[in-house]
Design a protein around this motif. Structure first.
Motif, mmCIF file in Angstrom:
data_model
loop_
_atom_site.group_PDB
_atom_site.id
_atom_site.type_symbol
_atom_site.label_atom_id
_atom_site.label_comp_id
_atom_site.label_asym_id
_atom_site.label_seq_id
_atom_site.Cartn_x
_atom_site.Cartn_y
_atom_site.Cartn_z
ATOM 1 N N MET A 138 0.611 -1.129 -0.155
ATOM 2 C CA MET A 138 0.139 0.014 -0.168
ATOM 3 C C MET A 138 1.249 1.043 0.135
ATOM 4 O O MET A 138 0.404 2.240 -0.589
ATOM 5 C CB MET A 138 -1.031 0.323 0.899
ATOM 6 C CG MET A 138 -1.284 -1.396 1.375
ATOM 7 S SD MET A 138 -2.656 -1.096 0.217
ATOM 8 C CE MET A 138 -2.410 -2.763 -1.465
ATOM 9 N N LEU A 171 1.797 2.226 -3.482
ATOM 10 C CA LEU A 171 0.969 2.715 -4.729
ATOM 11 C C LEU A 171 1.407 4.075 -4.262
ATOM 12 O O LEU A 171 0.553 4.756 -5.054
ATOM 13 C CB LEU A 171 -0.303 1.920 -3.976
ATOM 14 C CG LEU A 171 -0.676 0.788 -4.357
ATOM 15 C CD1 LEU A 171 -1.268 0.118 -3.889
ATOM 16 C CD2 LEU A 171 0.076 0.496 -5.933
ATOM 17 N N GLU A 172 0.528 4.356 -2.637
ATOM 18 C CA GLU A 172 0.540 5.938 -2.346
ATOM 19 C C GLU A 172 2.041 6.912 -2.750
ATOM 20 O O GLU A 172 2.080 7.766 -3.097
ATOM 21 C CB GLU A 172 0.772 5.917 -0.640
ATOM 22 C CG GLU A 172 -0.396 5.884 -0.402
ATOM 23 C CD GLU A 172 -0.703 6.022 1.527
ATOM 24 O OE1 GLU A 172 -0.203 6.782 1.158
ATOM 25 O OE2 GLU A 172 -1.581 5.084 2.403
ATOM 26 N N SER A 219 -2.963 9.772 -3.607
ATOM 27 C CA SER A 219 -4.206 9.141 -2.760
ATOM 28 C C SER A 219 -3.436 8.322 -2.233
ATOM 29 O O SER A 219 -2.477 7.639 -2.298
ATOM 30 C CB SER A 219 -5.363 7.409 -4.329
ATOM 31 O OG SER A 219 -6.231 8.448 -4.492
ATOM 32 N N HIS A 220 -4.588 7.796 -0.718
ATOM 33 C CA HIS A 220 -4.144 6.670 0.538
ATOM 34 C C HIS A 220 -4.326 5.739 -0.252
ATOM 35 O O HIS A 220 -5.972 5.716 -0.392
ATOM 36 C CB HIS A 220 -4.407 7.636 1.834
ATOM 37 C CG HIS A 220 -4.121 8.949 1.996
ATOM 38 N ND1 HIS A 220 -2.957 8.135 2.911
ATOM 39 C CD2 HIS A 220 -4.507 9.603 1.415
ATOM 40 C CE1 HIS A 220 -2.519 9.848 2.978
ATOM 41 N NE2 HIS A 220 -3.038 10.554 2.303
ATOM 42 N N PHE A 221 -4.179 4.317 0.246
ATOM 43 C CA PHE A 221 -4.438 3.077 -0.094
ATOM 44 C C PHE A 221 -4.298 2.127 1.067
ATOM 45 O O PHE A 221 -3.360 2.230 1.646
ATOM 46 C CB PHE A 221 -3.821 2.397 -1.291
ATOM 47 C CG PHE A 221 -3.661 2.760 -2.367
ATOM 48 C CD1 PHE A 221 -4.602 2.528 -3.257
ATOM 49 C CD2 PHE A 221 -2.671 4.715 -2.988
ATOM 50 C CE1 PHE A 221 -4.711 3.575 -4.413
ATOM 51 C CE2 PHE A 221 -3.052 4.853 -4.198
ATOM 52 C CZ PHE A 221 -3.655 3.827 -4.530
ATOM 53 N N LEU A 232 -9.647 -4.013 -2.128
ATOM 54 C CA LEU A 232 -8.248 -2.360 -2.287
ATOM 55 C C LEU A 232 -9.092 -1.154 -1.886
ATOM 56 O O LEU A 232 -9.940 -0.619 -2.828
ATOM 57 C CB LEU A 232 -7.316 -2.478 -3.370
ATOM 58 C CG LEU A 232 -6.502 -0.066 -3.329
ATOM 59 C CD1 LEU A 232 -5.603 -1.428 -2.474
ATOM 60 C CD2 LEU A 232 -5.810 -0.719 -4.868
ATOM 61 N N LYS A 276 -9.773 2.685 -2.357
ATOM 62 C CA LYS A 276 -8.850 4.534 -2.624
ATOM 63 C C LYS A 276 -8.862 5.330 -1.985
ATOM 64 O O LYS A 276 -10.343 5.354 -2.084
ATOM 65 C CB LYS A 276 -8.214 3.919 -3.988
ATOM 66 C CG LYS A 276 -7.327 5.420 -4.543
ATOM 67 C CD LYS A 276 -8.159 5.237 -6.114
ATOM 68 C CE LYS A 276 -7.283 6.456 -6.838
ATOM 69 N NZ LYS A 276 -7.701 6.018 -8.090
ATOM 70 N N TYR A 289 -8.522 -6.036 -5.459
ATOM 71 C CA TYR A 289 -6.849 -5.748 -5.891
ATOM 72 C C TYR A 289 -6.277 -7.062 -6.666
ATOM 73 O O TYR A 289 -6.759 -8.048 -6.365
ATOM 74 C CB TYR A 289 -6.619 -6.323 -3.955
ATOM 75 C CG TYR A 289 -5.071 -6.171 -3.814
ATOM 76 C CD1 TYR A 289 -4.391 -4.757 -4.494
ATOM 77 C CD2 TYR A 289 -4.542 -7.117 -3.220
ATOM 78 C CE1 TYR A 289 -3.123 -4.726 -4.893
ATOM 79 C CE2 TYR A 289 -2.713 -6.550 -3.413
ATOM 80 C CZ TYR A 289 -2.640 -5.954 -3.591
ATOM 81 O OH TYR A 289 -1.308 -5.285 -3.408
ATOM 82 N N ASP A 349 -6.789 4.508 -13.746
ATOM 83 C CA ASP A 349 -7.312 6.200 -13.404
ATOM 84 C C ASP A 349 -9.070 5.609 -14.277
ATOM 85 O O ASP A 349 -7.960 6.414 -15.785
ATOM 86 C CB ASP A 349 -5.978 6.924 -13.215
ATOM 87 C CG ASP A 349 -7.291 8.083 -12.785
ATOM 88 O OD1 ASP A 349 -8.231 8.338 -12.720
ATOM 89 O OD2 ASP A 349 -6.004 8.648 -12.756
#
Length: 251
Positions: free
Chosen positions: A39, A42-43, A48-50, A59, A61, A133, A193
Protein backbone atom coordinates in the motif's frame (compact mmCIF):
# COMPACT_ATOMS: atom_id res chain seq x y z
CA UNK A 1 -25.33 -1.22 -7.03
CA UNK A 2 -28.19 -0.37 -4.66
CA UNK A 3 -29.18 3.27 -4.37
CA UNK A 4 -28.99 3.50 -0.59
CA UNK A 5 -25.84 4.63 1.23
CA UNK A 6 -25.55 2.70 4.53
CA UNK A 7 -23.15 3.78 7.24
CA UNK A 8 -19.83 1.93 7.42
CA UNK A 9 -17.07 2.35 9.97
CA UNK A 10 -13.71 1.92 8.26
CA UNK A 11 -10.95 0.98 10.69
CA UNK A 12 -7.77 2.57 9.26
CA UNK A 13 -4.88 1.20 11.31
CA UNK A 14 -5.50 2.76 14.76
CA UNK A 15 -8.25 5.19 13.73
CA UNK A 16 -11.87 4.76 12.70
CA UNK A 17 -13.65 6.91 10.14
CA UNK A 18 -17.33 6.79 9.18
CA UNK A 19 -18.46 6.79 5.54
CA UNK A 20 -21.67 6.57 3.60
CA UNK A 21 -20.57 3.61 1.49
CA UNK A 22 -22.61 2.50 -1.49
CA UNK A 23 -21.86 -1.19 -1.79
CA UNK A 24 -23.49 -4.56 -2.33
CA UNK A 25 -20.23 -6.34 -1.54
CA UNK A 26 -19.88 -5.56 2.19
CA UNK A 27 -22.71 -6.47 4.54
CA UNK A 28 -20.95 -5.73 7.83
CA UNK A 29 -20.78 -2.15 9.10
CA UNK A 30 -17.21 -2.30 10.45
CA UNK A 31 -14.49 -2.99 7.91
CA UNK A 32 -10.93 -3.38 9.16
CA UNK A 33 -8.25 -2.20 6.76
CA UNK A 34 -4.47 -2.60 6.68
CA UNK A 35 -1.66 -0.51 5.22
CA UNK A 36 1.29 -2.77 4.39
CA UNK A 37 4.39 -2.16 2.28
CA UNK A 38 2.46 -2.74 -0.95
CA UNK A 39 0.00 0.00 0.00
CA UNK A 40 2.86 2.36 0.77
CA UNK A 41 4.32 1.71 -2.69
CA UNK A 42 0.98 2.61 -4.26
CA UNK A 43 0.91 5.87 -2.30
CA UNK A 44 4.35 6.82 -3.57
CA UNK A 45 3.11 6.39 -7.15
CA UNK A 46 -0.21 8.20 -6.80
CA UNK A 47 -1.70 11.04 -4.78
CA UNK A 48 -4.24 8.92 -2.89
CA UNK A 49 -4.13 6.88 0.32
CA UNK A 50 -4.47 3.09 -0.02
CA UNK A 51 -5.60 0.42 2.42
CA UNK A 52 -6.33 -3.28 1.96
CA UNK A 53 -9.16 -5.39 3.36
CA UNK A 54 -7.17 -8.65 3.47
CA UNK A 55 -10.01 -11.20 3.74
CA UNK A 56 -11.78 -10.17 0.53
CA UNK A 57 -8.64 -8.71 -1.09
CA UNK A 58 -10.36 -5.36 -1.61
CA UNK A 59 -8.31 -2.24 -2.21
CA UNK A 60 -9.65 0.98 -0.65
CA UNK A 61 -8.53 4.19 -2.33
CA UNK A 62 -9.06 7.37 -0.30
CA UNK A 63 -8.98 10.77 -2.01
CA UNK A 64 -7.71 13.61 0.15
CA UNK A 65 -9.37 17.04 0.22
CA UNK A 66 -7.60 19.63 -1.89
CA UNK A 67 -7.90 22.33 0.77
CA UNK A 68 -7.62 22.30 4.57
CA UNK A 69 -10.77 23.69 6.19
CA UNK A 70 -8.84 25.59 8.90
CA UNK A 71 -6.34 27.16 6.45
CA UNK A 72 -8.45 27.96 3.38
CA UNK A 73 -12.04 27.76 4.69
CA UNK A 74 -13.76 29.42 1.71
CA UNK A 75 -12.07 27.24 -0.89
CA UNK A 76 -12.64 24.17 1.27
CA UNK A 77 -16.33 25.06 1.66
CA UNK A 78 -16.87 25.67 -2.07
CA UNK A 79 -14.95 22.74 -3.48
CA UNK A 80 -14.32 20.04 -0.91
CA UNK A 81 -17.59 20.36 0.99
CA UNK A 82 -20.24 21.68 -1.39
CA UNK A 83 -19.00 20.31 -4.72
CA UNK A 84 -17.41 17.04 -3.67
CA UNK A 85 -19.69 16.02 -0.80
CA UNK A 86 -23.11 17.64 -1.08
CA UNK A 87 -23.20 17.62 -4.90
CA UNK A 88 -21.54 14.16 -5.19
CA UNK A 89 -18.66 15.49 -7.27
CA UNK A 90 -15.87 13.76 -5.35
CA UNK A 91 -13.07 11.78 -6.96
CA UNK A 92 -14.53 8.42 -5.94
CA UNK A 93 -17.95 9.18 -7.45
CA UNK A 94 -16.31 10.37 -10.69
CA UNK A 95 -14.17 7.25 -10.83
CA UNK A 96 -17.19 4.99 -10.30
CA UNK A 97 -19.13 6.70 -13.09
CA UNK A 98 -16.16 6.56 -15.45
CA UNK A 99 -15.55 2.91 -14.60
CA UNK A 100 -19.08 2.12 -15.81
CA UNK A 101 -18.49 4.02 -19.06
CA UNK A 102 -15.27 2.11 -19.77
CA UNK A 103 -17.03 -1.17 -19.00
CA UNK A 104 -19.82 -0.34 -21.44
CA UNK A 105 -17.21 0.46 -24.07
CA UNK A 106 -15.81 -3.06 -23.68
CA UNK A 107 -12.56 -2.03 -21.99
CA UNK A 108 -10.95 -3.85 -19.09
CA UNK A 109 -11.70 -2.35 -15.67
CA UNK A 110 -11.21 -3.38 -12.06
CA UNK A 111 -14.35 -4.62 -10.32
CA UNK A 112 -15.84 -1.80 -8.24
CA UNK A 113 -16.93 -2.99 -4.78
CA UNK A 114 -18.03 0.27 -3.19
CA UNK A 115 -17.96 4.04 -3.38
CA UNK A 116 -18.64 6.55 -0.64
CA UNK A 117 -18.13 9.91 0.99
CA UNK A 118 -16.96 10.84 4.49
CA UNK A 119 -19.74 11.30 7.04
CA UNK A 120 -17.67 13.81 8.99
CA UNK A 121 -17.20 16.94 6.81
CA UNK A 122 -13.89 17.67 8.54
CA UNK A 123 -12.44 14.28 7.64
CA UNK A 124 -9.69 15.18 5.12
CA UNK A 125 -10.09 11.81 3.36
CA UNK A 126 -13.30 13.01 1.76
CA UNK A 127 -14.17 10.08 -0.52
CA UNK A 128 -13.37 6.39 -0.85
CA UNK A 129 -13.40 3.98 -3.79
CA UNK A 130 -13.24 0.24 -3.11
CA UNK A 131 -12.11 -2.15 -5.83
CA UNK A 132 -10.77 -5.66 -6.33
CA UNK A 133 -7.05 -5.91 -5.57
CA UNK A 134 -4.93 -7.28 -8.43
CA UNK A 135 -1.43 -7.77 -7.00
CA UNK A 136 -0.34 -9.97 -9.91
CA UNK A 137 -0.96 -7.23 -12.50
CA UNK A 138 1.85 -4.87 -13.46
CA UNK A 139 1.76 -1.11 -13.85
CA UNK A 140 1.49 -0.09 -17.49
CA UNK A 141 4.45 2.23 -17.04
CA UNK A 142 6.68 -0.50 -15.56
CA UNK A 143 5.59 -2.87 -18.31
CA UNK A 144 6.38 -0.31 -21.02
CA UNK A 145 9.87 0.42 -19.65
CA UNK A 146 10.76 -3.28 -19.66
CA UNK A 147 9.97 -3.71 -23.37
CA UNK A 148 12.32 -3.49 -26.33
CA UNK A 149 11.71 -0.80 -28.94
CA UNK A 150 9.60 -2.89 -31.30
CA UNK A 151 7.43 -4.11 -28.44
CA UNK A 152 7.04 -0.54 -27.18
CA UNK A 153 5.64 0.50 -30.53
CA UNK A 154 3.19 -2.41 -30.44
CA UNK A 155 2.24 -1.34 -26.93
CA UNK A 156 1.42 2.20 -28.11
CA UNK A 157 -0.67 0.84 -30.98
CA UNK A 158 -2.58 -1.36 -28.57
CA UNK A 159 -3.21 1.65 -26.35
CA UNK A 160 -4.53 3.53 -29.38
CA UNK A 161 -7.00 0.70 -30.05
CA UNK A 162 -8.36 1.24 -26.55
CA UNK A 163 -8.53 5.00 -27.11
CA UNK A 164 -10.49 4.47 -30.33
CA UNK A 165 -12.94 2.09 -28.71
CA UNK A 166 -13.63 4.64 -25.99
CA UNK A 167 -13.93 7.47 -28.53
CA UNK A 168 -16.46 5.45 -30.53
CA UNK A 169 -18.61 5.49 -27.40
CA UNK A 170 -18.28 9.27 -27.13
CA UNK A 171 -15.56 9.70 -24.47
CA UNK A 172 -11.87 10.32 -23.98
CA UNK A 173 -9.56 9.88 -21.01
CA UNK A 174 -8.78 13.08 -19.14
CA UNK A 175 -5.23 12.03 -18.14
CA UNK A 176 -3.86 9.42 -20.52
CA UNK A 177 -0.54 7.99 -19.38
CA UNK A 178 0.90 4.53 -18.86
CA UNK A 179 0.48 4.62 -15.09
CA UNK A 180 -3.30 4.81 -15.33
CA UNK A 181 -3.76 1.17 -16.26
CA UNK A 182 -2.40 -2.23 -15.40
CA UNK A 183 -1.25 -5.07 -17.65
CA UNK A 184 -2.48 -8.45 -16.45
CA UNK A 185 -0.83 -11.85 -16.88
CA UNK A 186 -2.47 -12.27 -20.30
CA UNK A 187 -1.16 -8.91 -21.50
CA UNK A 188 -4.58 -7.22 -21.37
CA UNK A 189 -5.04 -3.63 -20.27
CA UNK A 190 -6.99 -3.01 -17.06
CA UNK A 191 -7.85 0.66 -16.44
CA UNK A 192 -7.44 1.85 -12.86
CA UNK A 193 -7.65 5.66 -13.03
CA UNK A 194 -10.87 5.81 -14.95
CA UNK A 195 -11.75 9.51 -15.13
CA UNK A 196 -13.15 10.18 -18.58
CA UNK A 197 -14.85 13.12 -20.27
CA UNK A 198 -17.45 13.34 -22.98
CA UNK A 199 -16.24 14.13 -26.48
CA UNK A 200 -17.80 16.92 -28.49
CA UNK A 201 -20.30 15.95 -31.17
CA UNK A 202 -18.42 18.21 -33.59
CA UNK A 203 -15.67 16.29 -35.49
CA UNK A 204 -13.21 19.17 -35.32
CA UNK A 205 -13.44 19.50 -31.56
CA UNK A 206 -13.33 15.74 -31.14
CA UNK A 207 -10.04 15.69 -33.01
CA UNK A 208 -8.64 18.52 -30.88
CA UNK A 209 -9.52 16.74 -27.64
CA UNK A 210 -7.94 13.47 -28.73
CA UNK A 211 -4.81 15.15 -30.07
CA UNK A 212 -4.34 17.11 -26.82
CA UNK A 213 -4.79 13.89 -24.88
CA UNK A 214 -1.76 12.37 -26.63
CA UNK A 215 0.96 14.21 -24.72
CA UNK A 216 4.67 13.84 -25.55
CA UNK A 217 5.50 13.76 -21.85
CA UNK A 218 2.83 11.23 -20.89
CA UNK A 219 3.58 8.94 -23.82
CA UNK A 220 7.30 9.30 -22.99
CA UNK A 221 8.67 10.63 -26.24
CA UNK A 222 7.97 12.48 -29.45
CA UNK A 223 8.30 9.28 -31.48
CA UNK A 224 5.57 7.52 -29.47
CA UNK A 225 3.28 10.52 -29.64
CA UNK A 226 3.75 10.75 -33.42
CA UNK A 227 3.12 7.02 -33.71
CA UNK A 228 -0.12 7.39 -31.76
CA UNK A 229 -1.28 10.36 -33.84
CA UNK A 230 -0.55 8.48 -37.05
CA UNK A 231 -2.45 5.44 -35.80
CA UNK A 232 -5.51 7.51 -34.92
CA UNK A 233 -5.29 9.33 -38.24
CA UNK A 234 -5.42 6.06 -40.19
CA UNK A 235 -7.82 4.11 -37.99
CA UNK A 236 -10.15 6.71 -36.52
CA UNK A 237 -10.02 10.26 -37.90
CA UNK A 238 -10.44 9.05 -41.49
CA UNK A 239 -13.12 6.58 -40.47
CA UNK A 240 -16.86 7.35 -40.58
CA UNK A 241 -17.16 6.43 -36.90
CA UNK A 242 -15.22 9.57 -35.97
CA UNK A 243 -17.96 11.71 -37.49
CA UNK A 244 -20.63 10.64 -35.02
CA UNK A 245 -20.99 9.63 -31.41
CA UNK A 246 -22.49 6.35 -30.34
CA UNK A 247 -24.44 6.50 -27.07
CA UNK A 248 -23.30 3.99 -24.43
CA UNK A 249 -25.52 0.98 -23.99
CA UNK A 250 -27.02 0.27 -20.60
CA UNK A 251 -25.03 -2.09 -18.43
Amino acid sequence: MPTRFPFHRLQLSQRSRWYLLRSRFFSRHTIRLEADAAMQRLERIGSSHFYLEPVSQTLFKFAKDKYAWHRQPLKWLAQDFLEKRLLAGGDAIKEWRSNRILYRAGLGVVECRGVGIALNPFNPLGSVYAMAYLPEAQSGEAHFKALDEESRQDFVRKLCQEVIRLAEHGYYHRDLHYGNFLVDAQGKFVWIDTHVRRLSKRPGKRRQSLERMLSVRKLQGVAYRDLALDYLERHYFDHPASQKREEPHAR
